[in-house]
Motif scaffolding. Structure first.
Motif, PDB file in Angstrom:
ATOM      1  N   GLU A   1       0.848  -1.191   0.000  1.00  0.00           N
ATOM      2  CA  GLU A   1       0.000   0.000   0.000  1.00  0.00           C
ATOM      3  C   GLU A   1       0.887   1.246   0.000  1.00  0.00           C
ATOM      4  O   GLU A   1       1.068   1.876   1.046  1.00  0.00           O
ATOM      5  CB  GLU A   1      -0.906   0.005   1.244  1.00  0.00           C
TER       6      GLU A   1
ATOM      7  N   ARG B   1       0.599   4.606   1.799  1.00  0.00           N
ATOM      8  CA  ARG B   1       0.811   4.738   3.245  1.00  0.00           C
ATOM      9  C   ARG B   1       2.060   5.532   3.599  1.00  0.00           C
ATOM     10  O   ARG B   1       2.322   5.750   4.774  1.00  0.00           O
ATOM     11  CB  ARG B   1       0.988   3.346   3.863  1.00  0.00           C
TER      12      ARG B   1
ATOM     13  N   ARG C   1       1.759   8.281   6.163  1.00  0.00           N
ATOM     14  CA  ARG C   1       1.471   7.788   7.517  1.00  0.00           C
ATOM     15  C   ARG C   1       2.711   7.195   8.156  1.00  0.00           C
ATOM     16  O   ARG C   1       2.914   7.285   9.357  1.00  0.00           O
ATOM     17  CB  ARG C   1       0.392   6.704   7.444  1.00  0.00           C
TER      18      ARG C   1
END
Ligand code: UDP
Length: 249
Positions: free
Chosen positions: A222, A225, A228
């Motif tokens: 992913e 991400r 994050r």
């Protein structure tokens, strides 16, 4: 008498260290002691710094387990604790296994994930552990008006174990807001576990996880991400500064 878990502070948040989390949770079930389980990692720790509501929920949770490599390294190297990583998904799996081995399985509910995902995960678990008593599932994407229906269902069913997979911090805040409806239940924020159990996503291979690199696999799966994940170096830096400041005091 009920043993309270020993808490250590990781950047001001509690982490409980004990030998056997699933057995402790079985005791909670036997004693009908409502419990909120938080699976703490570096990313969540950094989110809590910016989100006082999340921080408060973690402080109030009965059990906070060391889910992420950063938290474990902090406990090992900065606090000298002999502790292993216990990913939340494995705690959830162990819990399902131990409750299914009881004379009468505890009742379970899965909430979260894209439509059909929690239902598929429940189906697969039911096949693997036929004694499990999965009372129901609900997707994590729905109109606000459906929420009332879900809360009514939970209130009526009183499942003893409720897995909530809405991602952080949504799941933690949702549990804190609604746990009074099933006051004797064990509520666990399970992140993307339904995706893994249903086969929608895969976990990192063991050798990556064993080398504290599960986050790298998630980044590969992913890539969105990445932003994050800036929380990981931030956590490392904050940890060092925090310990250095404490030592200098
Ligand atoms: N999710 C959901 N409802 C939402 C947003 C997310 O059910 O409104 C689900 C999503 O489908 C996924 C999980 O929440 O299954 C979040 O997984 P992730 O691994 O991103 O969790 P985290 O890393 O935040 O623990």
């Amino acid at each position: 008498m009920f043993e309270l878990p020993k808490a250590f502070s990781v950047l001001g948040l509690p982490v409980h260290i004990m030998k056997n989390y699933p057995d402790w949770l079985l005791d909670c079930l036997r004693e009908e002691k409502g419990t909120h389980v938080v699976t703490l990692n570096a990313e969540m720790t950094m989110q809590a710094e910016r989100n006082p509501a999340l921080s408060k929920v973690i402080q109030n949770a009965e059990l906070v387990i060391p889910d992420g490599a950063g938290v474990v390294l902090y406990l090992q190297y900065l606090l000298g604790q002999d502790v292993q990583r216990f990913p939340g998904i494995e705690l959830a799996e162990n819990l399902l296994q131990v409750v299914s081995q009881q004379k009468k399985s505890a009742s379970i509910f899965f909430y979260g994930g894209a439509p059909g995902v929690a239902a598929k995960a429940a189906d697969l678990w039911q096949k693997q552990l036929p004694q499990l008593q999965i009372l129901g599932t609900h997707s994590g994407y729905h109109f606000p008006e459906e929420e009332q229906q879900l809360l009514q269902t939970l209130t009526q069913l009183q499942p003893q174990v409720i897995f909530v997979g809405l991602g952080v911090p949504r799941q933690e805040l949702w549990i804190a807001q609604n746990r009074h409806l099933c006051p004797h239940s064990i509520w666990v924020g399970v992140g993307g576990s339904f995706d893994i159990w249903s086969g929608t996503k895969t976990r990192a291979p063991g050798w990556l996880a064993n080398n504290n690199l599960e986050w790298l696999y998630r980044l590969y799966q992913e890539p969105w991400r990445w932003r994050r994940m800036l929380a990981l170096p931030e956590f490392a830096l904050k940890s060092l500064v925090y310990r250095w400041t404490v030592r200098c005091e």
